[in-house]
Design a protein around this motif. Sequence first.
Motif, PDB file in Angstrom:
ATOM      1  N   ALA A  35      34.383  -1.633  24.611  1.00 23.02           N
ATOM      2  CA  ALA A  35      34.044  -2.410  25.798  1.00 23.02           C
ATOM      3  C   ALA A  35      32.884  -1.744  26.547  1.00 23.02           C
ATOM      4  N   ASN A  36      32.247  -2.536  27.397  1.00 24.07           N
ATOM      5  CA  ASN A  36      31.200  -2.045  28.309  1.00 24.07           C
ATOM      6  C   ASN A  36      30.006  -1.440  27.585  1.00 24.07           C
ATOM      7  N   ILE A  37      29.627  -2.025  26.447  1.00 24.10           N
ATOM      8  CA  ILE A  37      28.384  -1.613  25.783  1.00 24.10           C
ATOM      9  C   ILE A  37      27.228  -2.105  26.635  1.00 24.10           C
ATOM     10  N   ASP A  38      26.480  -1.174  27.235  1.00 22.88           N
ATOM     11  CA  ASP A  38      25.411  -1.583  28.144  1.00 22.88           C
ATOM     12  C   ASP A  38      24.073  -1.692  27.414  1.00 22.88           C
ATOM     13  N   THR A  39      23.088  -2.207  28.138  1.00 22.12           N
ATOM     14  CA  THR A  39      21.791  -2.462  27.512  1.00 22.12           C
ATOM     15  C   THR A  39      21.066  -1.176  27.138  1.00 22.12           C
ATOM     16  N   ASP A  40      21.397  -0.060  27.788  1.00 23.84           N
ATOM     17  CA  ASP A  40      20.761   1.203  27.417  1.00 23.84           C
ATOM     18  C   ASP A  40      21.275   1.709  26.076  1.00 23.84           C
ATOM     19  N   GLN A  41      22.506   1.336  25.721  1.00 22.72           N
ATOM     20  CA  GLN A  41      23.003   1.651  24.387  1.00 22.72           C
ATOM     21  C   GLN A  41      22.386   0.706  23.354  1.00 22.72           C
ATOM     22  N   ILE A  42      22.188  -0.539  23.741  1.00 24.76           N
ATOM     23  CA  ILE A  42      21.593  -1.513  22.815  1.00 24.76           C
ATOM     24  C   ILE A  42      20.154  -1.128  22.501  1.00 24.76           C
ATOM     25  N   ILE A  43      19.397  -0.748  23.524  1.00 27.02           N
ATOM     26  CA  ILE A  43      18.051  -0.198  23.299  1.00 27.02           C
ATOM     27  C   ILE A  43      17.747   0.806  24.411  1.00 27.02           C
ATOM     28  N   PRO A  44      17.591   2.079  24.062  1.00 27.14           N
ATOM     29  CA  PRO A  44      17.342   3.111  25.077  1.00 27.14           C
ATOM     30  C   PRO A  44      16.051   2.860  25.859  1.00 27.14           C
ATOM     31  N   ALA A  45      16.049   3.289  27.106  1.00 29.79           N
ATOM     32  CA  ALA A  45      14.939   3.011  28.022  1.00 29.79           C
ATOM     33  C   ALA A  45      13.603   3.540  27.517  1.00 29.79           C
ATOM     34  N   ARG A  46      13.617   4.627  26.740  1.00 26.91           N
ATOM     35  CA  ARG A  46      12.340   5.216  26.307  1.00 26.91           C
ATOM     36  C   ARG A  46      11.563   4.313  25.349  1.00 26.91           C
ATOM     37  N   PHE A  47      12.194   3.255  24.850  1.00 22.47           N
ATOM     38  CA  PHE A  47      11.517   2.354  23.915  1.00 22.47           C
ATOM     39  C   PHE A  47      11.018   1.072  24.564  1.00 22.47           C
ATOM     40  N   LEU A  48      11.062   0.983  25.887  1.00 29.47           N
ATOM     41  CA  LEU A  48      10.792  -0.297  26.528  1.00 29.47           C
ATOM     42  C   LEU A  48       9.309  -0.619  26.680  1.00 29.47           C
ATOM     43  N   MET A  49       8.434   0.354  26.554  1.00 28.41           N
ATOM     44  CA  MET A  49       7.004   0.117  26.786  1.00 28.41           C
ATOM     45  C   MET A  49       6.316  -0.393  25.522  1.00 28.41           C
ATOM     46  N   ARG A  50       6.844  -1.457  24.961  1.00 27.65           N
ATOM     47  CA  ARG A  50       6.272  -2.071  23.761  1.00 27.65           C
ATOM     48  C   ARG A  50       6.149  -3.563  24.005  1.00 27.65           C
ATOM     49  N   SER A  51       5.154  -4.190  23.391  1.00 28.83           N
ATOM     50  CA  SER A  51       4.975  -5.625  23.569  1.00 28.83           C
ATOM     51  C   SER A  51       5.993  -6.385  22.726  1.00 28.83           C
ATOM     52  N   ARG A  80       5.340  -8.351  20.493  1.00 34.32           N
ATOM     53  CA  ARG A  80       4.844  -8.437  19.112  1.00 34.32           C
ATOM     54  C   ARG A  80       5.388  -7.311  18.236  1.00 34.32           C
ATOM     55  N   ALA A  81       5.897  -6.245  18.847  1.00 28.38           N
ATOM     56  CA  ALA A  81       6.474  -5.137  18.083  1.00 28.38           C
ATOM     57  C   ALA A  81       7.787  -5.569  17.442  1.00 28.38           C
ATOM     58  N   ASP A  82       8.148  -4.915  16.341  1.00 31.68           N
ATOM     59  CA  ASP A  82       9.427  -5.163  15.678  1.00 31.68           C
ATOM     60  C   ASP A  82      10.462  -4.214  16.283  1.00 31.68           C
ATOM     61  N   TYR A  83      11.428  -4.778  16.945  1.00 32.94           N
ATOM     62  CA  TYR A  83      12.435  -3.981  17.642  1.00 32.94           C
ATOM     63  C   TYR A  83      13.676  -3.703  16.789  1.00 32.94           C
ATOM     64  N   ALA A  84      13.707  -4.197  15.559  1.00 26.68           N
ATOM     65  CA  ALA A  84      14.932  -4.100  14.750  1.00 26.68           C
ATOM     66  C   ALA A  84      15.399  -2.658  14.577  1.00 26.68           C
ATOM     67  N   ALA A  85      14.487  -1.737  14.293  1.00 25.15           N
ATOM     68  CA  ALA A  85      14.876  -0.345  14.048  1.00 25.15           C
ATOM     69  C   ALA A  85      15.361   0.361  15.304  1.00 25.15           C
ATOM     70  N   LEU A  86      15.125  -0.254  16.477  1.00 21.26           N
ATOM     71  CA  LEU A  86      15.502   0.366  17.742  1.00 21.26           C
ATOM     72  C   LEU A  86      16.877  -0.075  18.219  1.00 21.26           C
ATOM     73  N   LEU A  87      17.454  -1.095  17.578  1.00 21.68           N
ATOM     74  CA  LEU A  87      18.759  -1.596  17.991  1.00 21.68           C
ATOM     75  C   LEU A  87      19.826  -0.504  17.843  1.00 21.68           C
ATOM     76  N   PHE A  88      20.543  -0.224  18.922  1.00 23.49           N
ATOM     77  CA  PHE A  88      21.574   0.826  18.944  1.00 23.49           C
ATOM     78  C   PHE A  88      21.035   2.145  18.383  1.00 23.49           C
ATOM     79  N   HIS A  89      19.788   2.444  18.709  1.00 20.81           N
ATOM     80  CA  HIS A  89      19.091   3.560  18.070  1.00 20.81           C
ATOM     81  C   HIS A  89      19.874   4.866  18.126  1.00 20.81           C
ATOM     82  N   ASP A  90      20.383   5.221  19.296  1.00 22.87           N
ATOM     83  CA  ASP A  90      21.039   6.526  19.431  1.00 22.87           C
ATOM     84  C   ASP A  90      22.447   6.533  18.841  1.00 22.87           C
ATOM     85  N   HIS A  91      22.988   5.375  18.561  1.00 23.60           N
ATOM     86  CA  HIS A  91      24.242   5.290  17.812  1.00 23.60           C
ATOM     87  C   HIS A  91      23.971   5.340  16.305  1.00 23.60           C
ATOM     88  N   ARG A  92      22.806   4.865  15.900  1.00 19.72           N
ATOM     89  CA  ARG A  92      22.495   4.743  14.470  1.00 19.72           C
ATOM     90  C   ARG A  92      21.828   5.982  13.889  1.00 19.72           C
TER      91      ARG A  92
END
Length: 205
Positions: A17-33, A35-47
């Motif tokens: 429960a309570n999976i937040d958006t920072d777990q879904i994609i950490p804040a350090r990856f947010l400065m991308r357009s 057009r970037a492929d975000y697939a590899a960043l999904l749950f990055h620190d869990h993966r």
Amino acid sequence: MKAMTSITAVAAPLPAANIDTDQIIPARFLMRSRRADYAALLFHDHRFDAGGTPKDFVLNDPTWRSAGILVAGANFGCGSAREQAVWAIADFGIRVIVAPSFGAIFRGNCTRNGILAARVEEDRMTGLWRAARTGETVTADLRRRVLATSGGEEIGFEIPEADRHRLLEGLDDVAITLQHVDEIAAFEARQADGRPWALARPDGA
């Protein structure tokens, strides 16, 4: 935005429960357009660990690596409003998220990006958990508002009618606006007639 009527895909379990958006994609990856492929960043620190080595995580397992449906715990997508969380989910190939509840802004972002956020009461999730944990396929039927397991169980889900309409018709925000182009033109004509100063451009043109 691609219209959705029915999706059949492998379901992956994420019961916390309570999976937040920072777990879904950490804040350090947010400065991308976008057009970037975000697939590899999904749950990055869990993966992945700090060196990039894959961890023991459900979406790294071959059984669920191509999952198109995510069965999640309550309050999924809570936390910050970052739309990149939904972009990462979409780019990974997940089109449906099932949970007992969602973060309100996250759920809206899902709809705007063509992802079905299906709410199912916690006490009705048992069959879905069973299907997800065994790597079965699940069908999300948006027309009938039903989730069907490969074993034949059907579970109804909730979705606001406005969200359901947008997904069925494949309407993003621009498409929604264009449905009202005549009303917009009529409003602008009334403004030009009765309040011309409101439409004046700063350069005087």
